[in-house]
Design a protein around this motif. Sequence first.
Motif, short mmCIF file in Angstrom:
data_model
loop_
_atom_site.label_atom_id
_atom_site.label_comp_id
_atom_site.label_asym_id
_atom_site.label_seq_id
_atom_site.Cartn_x
_atom_site.Cartn_y
_atom_site.Cartn_z
N ILE A 307 4.07 -0.77 -0.63
CA ILE A 307 3.02 0.00 0.03
C ILE A 307 3.54 1.34 0.51
O ILE A 307 2.90 2.39 0.34
N PHE A 308 4.73 1.36 1.10
CA PHE A 308 5.28 2.61 1.62
C PHE A 308 5.50 3.62 0.50
O PHE A 308 5.15 4.80 0.64
N LEU A 309 6.07 3.17 -0.61
CA LEU A 309 6.34 4.10 -1.70
C LEU A 309 5.05 4.58 -2.36
O LEU A 309 4.90 5.77 -2.66
N ALA A 310 4.10 3.67 -2.57
CA ALA A 310 2.85 4.06 -3.23
C ALA A 310 2.01 4.95 -2.33
O ALA A 310 1.53 6.01 -2.74
N LEU A 311 1.81 4.52 -1.06
CA LEU A 311 1.01 5.33 -0.15
C LEU A 311 1.73 6.62 0.21
O LEU A 311 1.10 7.66 0.42
N GLY A 312 3.07 6.56 0.30
CA GLY A 312 3.81 7.79 0.55
C GLY A 312 3.61 8.79 -0.57
O GLY A 312 3.40 9.98 -0.32
N ALA A 313 3.67 8.32 -1.81
CA ALA A 313 3.44 9.20 -2.95
C ALA A 313 2.01 9.74 -2.95
O ALA A 313 1.76 10.90 -3.26
N TRP A 314 1.07 8.87 -2.56
CA TRP A 314 -0.33 9.31 -2.50
C TRP A 314 -0.52 10.36 -1.41
O TRP A 314 -1.20 11.37 -1.62
N ARG A 315 0.08 10.15 -0.25
CA ARG A 315 -0.03 11.14 0.83
C ARG A 315 0.59 12.47 0.40
O ARG A 315 0.07 13.54 0.72
N MET A 316 1.71 12.42 -0.31
CA MET A 316 2.33 13.64 -0.78
C MET A 316 1.43 14.35 -1.79
O MET A 316 1.38 15.59 -1.83
N SER A 317 0.71 13.59 -2.59
CA SER A 317 -0.20 14.23 -3.55
C SER A 317 -1.32 14.98 -2.84
O SER A 317 -1.83 15.97 -3.37
N GLN A 318 -1.71 14.52 -1.64
CA GLN A 318 -2.72 15.24 -0.88
C GLN A 318 -2.19 16.58 -0.38
O GLN A 318 -2.96 17.47 -0.02
N LYS A 319 -0.87 16.71 -0.34
CA LYS A 319 -0.23 17.97 0.05
C LYS A 319 0.24 18.74 -1.18
O LYS A 319 1.15 19.56 -1.08
N ARG A 320 -0.34 18.43 -2.32
CA ARG A 320 -0.07 19.15 -3.57
C ARG A 320 1.30 18.85 -4.14
O ARG A 320 1.89 19.66 -4.84
N VAL A 321 1.80 17.64 -3.88
CA VAL A 321 3.08 17.22 -4.45
C VAL A 321 2.85 15.92 -5.21
O VAL A 321 2.51 14.89 -4.60
N LEU A 322 3.02 15.95 -6.51
CA LEU A 322 2.83 14.76 -7.35
C LEU A 322 4.17 14.07 -7.57
O LEU A 322 5.13 14.70 -8.03
N THR A 323 4.23 12.80 -7.25
CA THR A 323 5.44 12.01 -7.48
C THR A 323 5.32 11.28 -8.81
O THR A 323 4.51 10.38 -8.96
N ARG A 324 6.12 11.70 -9.78
CA ARG A 324 6.08 11.06 -11.09
C ARG A 324 7.05 9.89 -11.18
O ARG A 324 6.86 8.98 -11.98
N ARG A 325 8.10 9.90 -10.36
CA ARG A 325 9.08 8.81 -10.36
C ARG A 325 9.37 8.42 -8.92
O ARG A 325 9.84 9.23 -8.13
N MET A 326 9.09 7.15 -8.59
CA MET A 326 9.20 6.67 -7.22
C MET A 326 10.59 6.87 -6.60
O MET A 326 10.70 7.16 -5.42
N PRO A 327 11.69 6.71 -7.36
CA PRO A 327 13.00 6.90 -6.72
C PRO A 327 13.19 8.28 -6.11
O PRO A 327 14.06 8.45 -5.26
N ALA A 328 12.38 9.26 -6.53
CA ALA A 328 12.51 10.60 -5.94
C ALA A 328 12.21 10.57 -4.45
O ALA A 328 12.81 11.33 -3.67
N ILE A 329 11.31 9.68 -4.02
CA ILE A 329 11.00 9.58 -2.60
C ILE A 329 12.22 9.10 -1.83
O ILE A 329 12.50 9.57 -0.72
N GLU A 330 12.96 8.16 -2.42
CA GLU A 330 14.17 7.66 -1.77
C GLU A 330 15.23 8.76 -1.67
O GLU A 330 16.00 8.81 -0.72
N THR A 331 15.26 9.66 -2.67
CA THR A 331 16.32 10.66 -2.76
C THR A 331 16.02 11.92 -1.96
O THR A 331 16.94 12.65 -1.59
N LEU A 332 14.74 12.19 -1.68
CA LEU A 332 14.36 13.44 -1.04
C LEU A 332 15.11 13.69 0.26
O LEU A 332 15.54 14.81 0.54
#
Length: 874
Positions: A307-332
């Motif tokens: 949930i954290f990774l999916a919703l986190g990626a979704w929230r980032m997309s609302q700020k004009r940032v598309l997450t194409r690979r989930m590990p990027a969230i861990e690395t940011l």
Amino acid sequence: MDGTARLVRGNDLNRIGAHPARATMNSQSNDIPPSGLSTQEVEERLRLHGYNELPSSNRRGTFAIALSVAREPMFSLLIAASIIYLTLGDLREALILAASILVIMAITIFQERKTERALEALRDFSSPRALVIRDGEQKRIAGREVVPDDILLLTEGDRVPADAIVLSCNDLAVDESLLTGESVPVRKAAWDGKQEIARPGGDDLPFVYSGTMLVQGRGVARAHATGARSEIGKIGKALQTLETDETFLQKKSARLIRNLAAVGLSLCALAVILYGLTRGNWMQGLLVGIALAMALLPEEIPVVLTIFLALGAWRMSQKRVLTRRMPAIETLGSATVLCVDKTGTLTLNRMSVGKLFAGGDFYEVDTTQDKPLPQKFHELVRFSVLASETDPFDPMEKAFKEVGDRYLDDGARFKDWTLAHEYSLAPDLLALSHVWQSSSSEQYAIATKGAPEAVADLCHFDAEQRAALATQVDSIAADGLRVLGVARGAFTGSSWPASQHDFDFKFLGLIGLSDPVRPAVPDAIKACNQAGIKVVMITGDYPSTAQAIARKIGLDSSKQILIGADLARMADGELRRRIGVTHVFARVLPEQKLKLVEAFKANGEIVAMTGDGVNDAPALKAAHIGIAMGGRGTDVAREAASLVILDDDFATIVDAVRSGRRIFDNLQKALGFIFSIHVPIAGLALVPLILDWPVMLSPVHIVFLELIIDPACSIAFEAEPEESDVMNRPPRDPQEPLFSVSKICSSLLQGSIVLLAVLAVLGFALYQGQSEAAARAASFVTLVLGMLGLIFANRSISRYAFAMLRTPNRALWWVVSGGLMFLAAVLYVPYLREVFRFASLPASDLAICLGAGVFSAFWFEIVKFARMARRDEI
């Protein structure tokens, strides 16, 4: 990637509709005008053909989610407990547990559906972009919105969004290996109006196919088949779905859960044996063992991570940032170096001509004043426009056209001239040429523009001329202007030379273009410096231009600037040493970005790299965090990247880093709460067995607690805002585990204090001679209040719990208010009180429970105060 490689000539559009599609090839066989489809026609085709997408096997319906939820260990334990209660003849307990199964399943399905919706939204974002002509305008749309008969503008580096008929093209080559298995790109030709649609494969076919990649050239095509009717749809392959493979964190947590489950099952078996031997009731002992297993099993962890990774990626997309690979969230949160392009990322990419140089004189262009352009600069302006596209899309070429239309009475282009040939940019020659033919002359005129040194090379400058040119370029570049050279040539002949070098050129002058810095960039640079992130600017511009822009944005440009020629000659060891103190790289080719990435990685840095062109893909792939530009970027770059910045803004990249740190912080808070709360639950289930006290927890009590724990750790903590110091601390060490030993010990200590408080209340109640039901109620109330206290105590690591009360979090208050309402119901609704085997508690007992529960959680505030005071002293 240079804008000139992304364009389609305006006169290409004049040929659209010249060859209407046959009815056998397209159900909509009417001629499509150069203006493309109208909005009404698009809506009609959408109704008839549907969206241009393929069914995704990753999408799960509610029933499929329910089946997967039913296979979870927690539900298996609840079903086993229900069966045991039925065997014992306790129908009410069995029905209560069965109802609780449905409630927990409903909550879990809600969470899963929320995650699925977030992933589906990301899939929509990550679909290929398509450049089409509609209502007479060029529009960039989502690939799924392409309809049959749409006019597609095909450019190098993009994926073809639909099966289409090529109406015109220039050096168009396509990689069709996805469909044919052929690794060599195939050449395309314009449709003759007669050839029937053919299967992919082979050179000179006038058809392109959905999902294939344009590797060279450009063209105009008419969409023929979309969605499942395309070639790729017929073979059932789905493209451009968001990657949902397990991340490193999810794999690591799965191992942790397996280990904890093994320990838990061992303790459960021990509890069953202990209860059976000491009390002689093996069936009841089995229920106790199931309750203990439910208490020990941290089944929330994989749910929380998903949930954290999916919703986190979704929230980032609302700020004009598309997450194409989930590990990027861990690395940011670990990024230490941020390599960014200048044009369009640090600047607005809205160019205007600021200064001209011709015939030994400079001229400041001021479009706010109605002054004529001196005659000596007319030829320079005219040939800069002739060296650009006829219908420019690139901001630089638009600026040339604007100046030409404003100052040249007869217009920058001659109406009787036609474009006969063109030479594109090459890595070894950063200049391009357009060859024009006049209807009144057999001689061709050649207009050339490019990097000043490339144009000087074409004009065969000697050393003295090059030195003078460098001085003039520096004079313009010192104002932060991008500098281009312009030349003209002539040619008479029947076959075109293979290279631009074979023409004779006359140098016309220099043009300086201004590109304003994005207003938010200086503050974003400052935020990166505070966060311990080194910002590196990479540009193809002249060094003086790069240095001037660096000063404007607050980037450290005092050190020596490295240029692309230096990078090409430099040994790896020397490069690794030099990049440690360099913030600006100029005259860098896209291919050299990979060398920079590898050098930074060799220095132990965690690298984020931006890019937009085909040649940027290797660097984006090699970087720890590849960041593609969504506005001007190619699909090749988007697919190679981990993140896509949809507005191409540097400040958005910094916001992505901030969001990544917030997600990781909140994930640690949620996992800390999970570890801590399972200690008192397991302890309250196990300690009474050891001390020969009455059993306090049964499966129905665990279910009640899970109704609070699940939404708290997966939704309430996920919605927490960022910490106040999130960008004032250094990047996280990537080798640091998600949950370090110190954090685990801290969580276990928190849970142990709550357990001691619960056992103290339980022991006091038994010592006072209260009934088993009253003691159970008192210990349970203390446990629930301690649990809610832990939620508040762990909301922030830098702010006090009482201060956080002013911080909005609607999900949290729903969880807390729901938990308190349920607690009041099981204490004071007779039927529920009997189900939970509670006794009604007087106000004095509730006060004791409240005091013990609050203290058990909020002692952590004292520790937080001491930690923050020590940090302030440092």
